[in-house]
Write an enzyme that holds these catalytic residues in place. Structure first.
Site, PDB file in Angstrom:
ATOM      1  N   GLY A  28      83.070  17.434  65.518  1.00  0.00           N
ATOM      2  CA  GLY A  28      81.824  17.094  64.836  1.00  0.00           C
ATOM      3  C   GLY A  28      81.392  15.663  65.068  1.00  0.00           C
ATOM      4  O   GLY A  28      81.885  14.990  65.965  1.00  0.00           O
ATOM      5  N   HIS A  34      78.912  15.568  73.548  1.00  0.00           N
ATOM      6  CA  HIS A  34      79.235  16.930  73.116  1.00  0.00           C
ATOM      7  C   HIS A  34      78.154  17.910  73.589  1.00  0.00           C
ATOM      8  O   HIS A  34      78.462  19.006  74.051  1.00  0.00           O
ATOM      9  CB  HIS A  34      79.286  17.007  71.584  1.00  0.00           C
ATOM     10  CG  HIS A  34      80.373  16.173  70.959  1.00  0.00           C
ATOM     11  ND1 HIS A  34      80.102  15.095  70.161  1.00  0.00           N
ATOM     12  CD2 HIS A  34      81.721  16.276  71.008  1.00  0.00           C
ATOM     13  CE1 HIS A  34      81.233  14.562  69.726  1.00  0.00           C
ATOM     14  NE2 HIS A  34      82.237  15.255  70.227  1.00  0.00           N
ATOM     15  N   GLY A 146      85.634  17.243  77.851  1.00  0.00           N
ATOM     16  CA  GLY A 146      85.113  16.017  78.457  1.00  0.00           C
ATOM     17  C   GLY A 146      86.171  15.184  79.156  1.00  0.00           C
ATOM     18  O   GLY A 146      87.309  15.085  78.695  1.00  0.00           O
ATOM     19  N   LYS A 148      86.094  12.136  79.134  1.00  0.00           N
ATOM     20  CA  LYS A 148      86.305  11.010  78.216  1.00  0.00           C
ATOM     21  C   LYS A 148      87.741  11.006  77.674  1.00  0.00           C
ATOM     22  O   LYS A 148      88.359   9.957  77.528  1.00  0.00           O
ATOM     23  CB  LYS A 148      85.294  11.143  77.067  1.00  0.00           C
ATOM     24  CG  LYS A 148      85.621  10.440  75.788  1.00  0.00           C
ATOM     25  CD  LYS A 148      85.199   9.012  75.856  1.00  0.00           C
ATOM     26  CE  LYS A 148      85.422   8.210  74.602  1.00  0.00           C
ATOM     27  NZ  LYS A 148      86.156   8.776  73.519  1.00  0.00           N
TER      28      LYS A 148
HETATM   29  P1  AMP Z   1      85.855  15.281  69.913  1.00  0.00           P
HETATM   30  O1  AMP Z   1      84.819  15.796  68.985  1.00  0.00           O
HETATM   31  O2  AMP Z   1      85.882  13.799  70.030  1.00  0.00           O
HETATM   32  O3  AMP Z   1      87.210  15.908  69.690  1.00  0.00           O
HETATM   33  O4  AMP Z   1      85.406  15.771  71.361  1.00  0.00           O
HETATM   34  C1  AMP Z   1      85.137  17.117  71.624  1.00  0.00           C
HETATM   35  C2  AMP Z   1      84.927  17.295  73.103  1.00  0.00           C
HETATM   36  O5  AMP Z   1      83.837  16.483  73.532  1.00  0.00           O
HETATM   37  C3  AMP Z   1      86.147  16.877  73.948  1.00  0.00           C
HETATM   38  O6  AMP Z   1      86.306  17.772  75.019  1.00  0.00           O
HETATM   39  C4  AMP Z   1      85.733  15.500  74.431  1.00  0.00           C
HETATM   40  O7  AMP Z   1      86.362  15.115  75.625  1.00  0.00           O
HETATM   41  C5  AMP Z   1      84.238  15.696  74.633  1.00  0.00           C
HETATM   42  N1  AMP Z   1      83.556  14.408  74.615  1.00  0.00           N
HETATM   43  C6  AMP Z   1      83.608  13.465  73.636  1.00  0.00           C
HETATM   44  N2  AMP Z   1      82.890  12.378  73.990  1.00  0.00           N
HETATM   45  C7  AMP Z   1      82.391  12.644  75.224  1.00  0.00           C
HETATM   46  C8  AMP Z   1      81.577  11.909  76.134  1.00  0.00           C
HETATM   47  N3  AMP Z   1      81.138  10.688  75.851  1.00  0.00           N
HETATM   48  N4  AMP Z   1      81.262  12.481  77.310  1.00  0.00           N
HETATM   49  C9  AMP Z   1      81.711  13.731  77.612  1.00  0.00           C
HETATM   50  N5  AMP Z   1      82.474  14.476  76.803  1.00  0.00           N
HETATM   51  C10 AMP Z   1      82.815  13.938  75.624  1.00  0.00           C
END
Ligand code: AMP
Length: 282
Positions: A28, A34, A146, A148
Site C-alpha cells: 500500500g 506500484h 520491482g 527497486k
Molecule cells: P512495497 O509496497 O514497497 O512492498 O512494493 C511492492 C512492489 O512494488 C514490489 O515489487 C516493489 O519492488 C515494487 N516497487 C516499489 N517501489 C518501486 C519503484 N519505485 N519502481 C518500481 N517498482 C517499485
C-alpha cells in the site's frame, strides 16, 4: 475494479476468469512505481490483481511496522486510474489463519544473508512467506515485482525455482522521481531537509557506475561512496557492488557480466534502499 477482503471471495471470482492473471503484491501507500506494475500486467494482456497487505512478519522493527503509511482509499483510487481489475486487501487473519503455520523454511544460501539480510534479520523469511501465501491464494500466471527491491526479487526468483511454482516472474524497472529519487512509500516520511538531499543517492549510484567502468577496485568505490553518503548527511548501512545473480561481492567490474550496486541508508529516521545495474552483458 472489484475489491475483495476474503480469500474465498477472491478465489471464487478468479475461478470464473479466463484471461491470464497478472499479480502485483504491495504493502500500500501506492505511487507510480506500484502503478507501473499494474500497467505492465495490463500491457502484457493480463487481468491485473493487486494486493495491499502490510505484512507483519517481514518487519524486524515493530516501530517501522507501526509507522508504515496506510492510505487504503487513496490507493484504491490510484489503482482505478491504472485500470487494475481487482484489489485484494485482506485482514491479517485471512492471510495467516490462526493455528496454521505457513512459514517458509527454505535455504536461500547467501541470497538472504548479504546486504539487507545482514541489517534486517528475519525480513526475507517473512517476505518469502507472505509472497508464497499470496501466490497460493491468487495463483497468477505472472508475478510483477520491482527492481527497486533487487534482493527481494532475487530471493523470490529462487523461491519460485526451489518450489517449482507455476508462475513467471516479471521484473519492472525502478520508477524514479524527476530528480532521480527512487519512488518509495517511505518517501512521504522524509523531512524537507532530507527530501532535498535524497536524490544524491541516485547520483552516487551513477558515479559508482562511471567509476566501475574504469575498472577501479570495488572496495575503493564502495568506501568512497559511503564517504559521499555520510558527507551528504545520510547514515549508510551498506553500499555493495555485487554479482547480479549470486549477490556475492565482486572485486571489480571485470569480474562479472552482471553487476549491481545496492545500498541502504538512513535519511533522518527513514531507511531508504536503492540500486543500479552497473553492467549487464547477459
Ligand atoms: P512495497 O509496497 O514497497 O512492498 O512494493 C511492492 C512492489 O512494488 C514490489 O515489487 C516493489 O519492488 C515494487 N516497487 C516499489 N517501489 C518501486 C519503484 N519505485 N519502481 C518500481 N517498482 C517499485
Amino acid at each position: 475494479m472489484l475489491i475483495f477482503k476474503k480469500v474465498a471471495d477472491l478465489r471464487q471470482w478468479l475461478a470464473s476468469q479466463t484471461s491470464p492473471i497478472g499479480f502485483a503484491p504491495t504493502m500500500g501507500a501506492l505511487h507510480e512505481g506500484h502503478l507501473e506494475l499494474i500497467r505492465m500486467a495490463k500491457r502484457e494482456g493480463c487481468l491485473a490483481v493487486a494486493s495491499i497487505f502490510v505484512n507483519p512478519t517481514q518487519f524486524n522493527d515493530i516501530r517501522d511496522l507501526e509507522k508504515y503509511p496506510r492510505t487504503a482509499e487513496k490507493d484504491a483510487a490510484l489503482l482505478l486510474t491504472a485500470k487494475c481489475d481487482a484489489l485484494f486487501i485482506p485482514p491479517v487473519e485471512e492471510v495467516y489463519p490462526p493455528g496454521k503455520n505457513l512459514t517458509i523454511e527454505l535455504d536461500f544460501n547467501q541470497l538472504d544473508k548479504v546486504m539487507e539480510g545482514e541489517f534486517r534479520p528475519g525480513h526475507f523469511k517473512g517476505m518469502a512467506t507472505v509472497v508464497n501465501r499470496l501466490l497460493d491464494i491468487v495463483r497468477p500466471n505472472k508475478l510483477y515485482m520491482g527492481q527497486k527491491d533487487f534482493q527481494q526479487l532475487s530471493i523470490v526468483r529462487d523461491m519460485i525455482r526451489q518450489l517449482a511454482l507455476p508462475v513467471e516472474l516479471v521484473m519492472c524497472p525502478t520508477v524514479r522521481e524527476p530528480d532521480g529519487l527512487a519512488m518509495s512509500s517511505r518517501n512521504v516520511r522524509l523531512t524537507t531537509e532530507m527530501r532535498a538531499i535524497a536524490p544524491l543517492i541516485h547520483q552516487i549510484l551513477l558515479w559508482a557506475k562511471t567509476e566501475s567502468g574504469k575498472n577501479r577496485p570495488s572496495e575503493e568505490i564502495q568506501e568512497e561512496a559511503l564517504q559521499k553518503l555520510v558527507a551528504a548527511g545520510f547514515r549508510p548501512e551498506y553500499f555493495d557492488l555485487v554479482d547480479g545473480v549470486s549477490l556475492l561481492p565482486v572485486k571489480q567490474a571485470s569480474d562479472g557480466d552482471f553487476i549491481v550496486a545496492c545500498l541502504a541508508a538512513f535519511a533522518g529516521d527513514v531507511r531508504l534502499i536503492d540500486n543500479l545495474v552497473l553492467k549487464q552483458n547477459i
